[in-house]
Design a protein around this motif. Sequence first.
Motif, PDB file in Angstrom:
ATOM      1  N   VAL B  76       0.872  -1.058   0.080  1.00 42.36           N
ATOM      2  CA  VAL B  76      -0.325   0.028  -0.253  1.00 42.36           C
ATOM      3  C   VAL B  76       0.711   1.386  -0.165  1.00 42.36           C
ATOM      4  CG1 VAL B  76      -2.034  -1.182   1.178  1.00 42.36           C
ATOM      5  CG2 VAL B  76       0.007  -0.121   2.667  1.00 42.36           C
ATOM      6  N   TYR B  97      12.802   5.840  -1.837  1.00 39.91           N
ATOM      7  CA  TYR B  97      13.104   5.078   0.199  1.00 39.91           C
ATOM      8  C   TYR B  97      12.159   3.417  -0.372  1.00 39.91           C
ATOM      9  CZ  TYR B  97      13.617   3.717   4.844  1.00 39.91           C
ATOM     10  OH  TYR B  97      14.009   3.411   5.736  1.00 39.91           O
ATOM     11  N   PRO B  98      11.172   3.594  -0.803  1.00 40.51           N
ATOM     12  CA  PRO B  98       9.987   2.607  -0.816  1.00 40.51           C
ATOM     13  C   PRO B  98      10.963   1.559  -1.912  1.00 40.51           C
ATOM     14  CG  PRO B  98       8.524   3.803  -0.572  1.00 40.51           C
ATOM     15  CD  PRO B  98      10.132   4.675  -1.363  1.00 40.51           C
ATOM     16  N   ARG B 145       6.198   9.471  -3.595  1.00 35.20           N
ATOM     17  CA  ARG B 145       6.945   8.388  -2.171  1.00 35.20           C
ATOM     18  C   ARG B 145       5.422   7.442  -2.106  1.00 35.20           C
ATOM     19  NH1 ARG B 145       7.965   9.883   3.353  1.00 35.20           N
ATOM     20  NH2 ARG B 145       6.016   9.858   3.454  1.00 35.20           N
ATOM     21  N   LYS B 149       6.124   2.618  -5.299  1.00 36.01           N
ATOM     22  CA  LYS B 149       6.013   1.623  -5.745  1.00 36.01           C
ATOM     23  C   LYS B 149       5.640   0.702  -6.449  1.00 36.01           C
ATOM     24  CE  LYS B 149       4.726   0.901  -0.893  1.00 36.01           C
ATOM     25  NZ  LYS B 149       4.966   0.760   0.331  1.00 36.01           N
TER      26      LYS B 149
END
Lengths: 326, 358
Positions: B76, B97-98, B145, B149
């Motif tokens: 998520v 970062y993810p 962000r 992903k």
Amino acid sequence: MAETVVGAEAGVARAQTSRWAQIKATVGAWSFMSPAIFLVLVFFFIPAILLFVLSMTDLASSNFSDPWTYIGLENYRRLFSDRFFPKILRNTFKYVFLTLGFFNVGLALVLALLTSHINRRASFLFRLLWLLPRITPSVVYIVMWRRFVQTPPYGIINWFLSMFGVERQPYWLTEMPWLFVVLVNGFVGASFGMIIFTSAIEAIPKDLFTAAKVDGASSWQIIRDITLPLLRWPLLFVTTYQTLSLLVSFEYILLLTQGGPGLYTTEVWALTAYKRALKTYFGSHAWGYGAAWGFILVIIGVVMSVVYLRVFRFDELVQEPKIDVL
Amino acid sequence: MKVELENLTKRWGDVFGADSIDLEITDGELVAFLGPSGCGKTTTLLMVAGIYKPTEGVIRFDERVVNHVAPKDRNVGMVFQSYALYPHMTVFRNISYPLKLKKVPQEEMQRRTQQVADMMGIGHLMDRKPAQLSGGQQQRVALGRALVKEPDLLLFDEPLSNLDARLRLSMRGEIKRLQLELGITSIYVTHDQVEAMTMADRIAVMREGKLLAYGSPEELYDRPRTLFIGGFVGNPPMNFVDVEVVQENGAYHARRGGFDVVVPPERGGQAAGHGTVIFGIRPEDVAIADDGVPGEIYVVEPLGRDDLIDVRMDEEARVHVLADPALGLRIGDNVKLRFNTDEAQFFDPETEQSLLWA
């Protein structure tokens, strides 16, 4: 630029008011800083100068009838040619960095991280308990430790060891003096960093941790990537502050080992200074010579502070003042 | 991805964060959790994210029960009111970062991060730290962000509340368009009913941990099932007047004192014979006219396009009316009101349930 628009006269008036405002601002700033400056002067600069002056004399209880003889740097020559000078210097850094690394910063950080991951009430209680040795009188605290490490039938450590069938039950303090010197100091010292780190961790917005979890970070990755970088300032502060306070601390070592066992095994600089100046045999207090040891310690402290300030770039961490100039 | 909440409950001791929530979100849908603060909408969201463990109930992603799946394995993306950007990382490192945690190869990470940043219009700010960005830019980084992903589910926790009014309006549109384009199932928590109305495919109205209503904005607006929803959804809010509905000569009348309006039989019929009921009418369904119910203007609030007029019909009955500013109405003027009773609502004063849409 503005002056050309409003004309020369108004420009002059404005320049004057701004000069007046500048003076006011300067006076304001200095008057705010004056209490701190006063304290630093009276309790640091003046004693340091007196110490230096004293270190250039042969003032001692053995020649008290004829005090204040100026002997130049003789005390320093004597200090640096002391056979045990290198050992004491090594001991000092060993003591400071082992205690700092393993306890005052290391264990403090581990404890802060652990307690911030458990129930609030329990962690509060835990921190409170950990603070107890700090508020216990040093002598009581050290006497307790000396009992811990005693040979049977007094030593608790040995009593536990015998439960596991360990035959050898020495007086642990003479067996591993350094372990206990570091442990005894670190056990108390860790509580300071723990409190600072805990409150710093609690000040990190919760959303950041939630975001990191959602982003896919494990607990360890959260600590490495989020918590620790955001603890930079408290880490630097505790490291610097505790380095300096360890450099000058000697009372636990004095009470625990008196610098022994044997010759200067655990003797640190501050303890030597104390012994030379105030605790020499036959009442021969070598105040001048002790002052030389003390003054060198001041110099070591100042140099280390400057190194820390540079290496850690403290100036970057200091923000622009948030208060408007008066 | 489809999301299903079944009897979802979060309790802390005796306090209910969320109380047996049942709802289903179809693939690609944007659902708003709407309610006043403390109503349990964020609690529910955090359970879906995996931050809170449900006390009872089941969360399903498609057919898979995810109750015990760690947040990192739920795929998520989440956007916060506070943005929750990592202050010590640059924009690039924040967005990537993810991916870094997923161990995506350096080159692909670079490419995907740049792509998302460009999509969000912040591709030129990659080396900045969050503190060097405006609120709107920070929110774009936070969105980036969440999107980088390629999540199966997007969670928004009041993402626009910290932005100023104008920026909020434009970001609202952008998020909506982005969500439609990418077709990612989304949950959008807000206390702003305008935001919920404009953005959501369906709205879940919550209060005190309970799900009060779940339906499309039109449904909630046109057919409110409770007094609370009638008053909460719609801006300016619905007017409520205590009336009695009676049948006279084949026509239904809603009456109180000097107030008497005819209501269509399909609505009036449901409300007649209940004694005193609450008559609800939206400000846009009341008009200043040449004849009708008399009243006196109490307050005039110019909104620009309309004036919001507060008219006092009697001591206890006041209605808000949207009127044309060209009419030049002033405080103290006597006016006549005409009610578009085709849109009238009736509620039971005891149960606060609608008498029309039970």
